[in-house]
Design an enzyme around this catalytic site. Structure first.
Site: not given
Ligand code: AMP
Ligand code: ZN
Length: 113
Positions: A4, A7, A30, A46, A86, A94, A99, A101
């Site tokens: 993950c 994590c 982000d 988690h 989301n 994704t 999480h 935002h």
């Molecule tokens: P979601 O699309 O709601 O699942 O949000 C996932 C978020 O994680 C997105 O806004 C990505 O830009 C962010 N993200 C993905 N990988 C990383 C990372 N390594 N460091 C910081 N943010 C990340």
């Molecule tokens: Zn996790």
């Protein structure tokens, strides 16, 4: 959860720009910001998505929102902010670690697209 991403960020195995941390919550900038201030706020424990919240783990949501109020004070977000979760495929999730935002420092459109 070895595979993950979030994590691994909590564990320090993947680098992140820390905004806030306590015993239960971690927040970081982000990597693809959608506002001048865009942090991702997560429970260290988690939980795959908001759809997995139940009576046993819902305390984590309260802890996240307590942290968000602290981050807002720390980052001087007196003009307001938006918290977005989301959830699932249609929700645009994704990363499968729940999480929230935290978006701020611009006027955010409503309703969102
Ligand atoms: P979601 O699309 O709601 O699942 O949000 C996932 C978020 O994680 C997105 O806004 C990505 O830009 C962010 N993200 C993905 N990988 C990383 C990372 N390594 N460091 C910081 N943010 C990340
Ligand atoms: Zn996790």
């Amino acid at each position: 959860m070895e595979d993950c991403l979030f994590c691994n960020i909590v564990a320090g195995k993947v680098p992140s720009k820390k905004v806030y941390e306590d015993e239960y919550v971690y927040a970081f900038l982000d990597i693809a910001p959608q506002a001048p201030f865009h942090a991702v706020v997560i429970p260290k424990r988690h939980i795959a998505s908001a759809d997995e919240i139940n009576a046993e783990n819902s305390i984590e949501v309260a802890r996240v929102f307590e942290a968000i109020a602290k981050i807002a004070r720390q980052e001087h977000l007196e003009n307001g902010y938006r918290v977005v979760n989301n959830c699932g495929e249609d929700g645009g999730q994704t990363v499968q670690h729940m999480h929230f935002h935290l978006l701020a420092r611009r006027n955010l459109a409503w309703p969102p697209g």
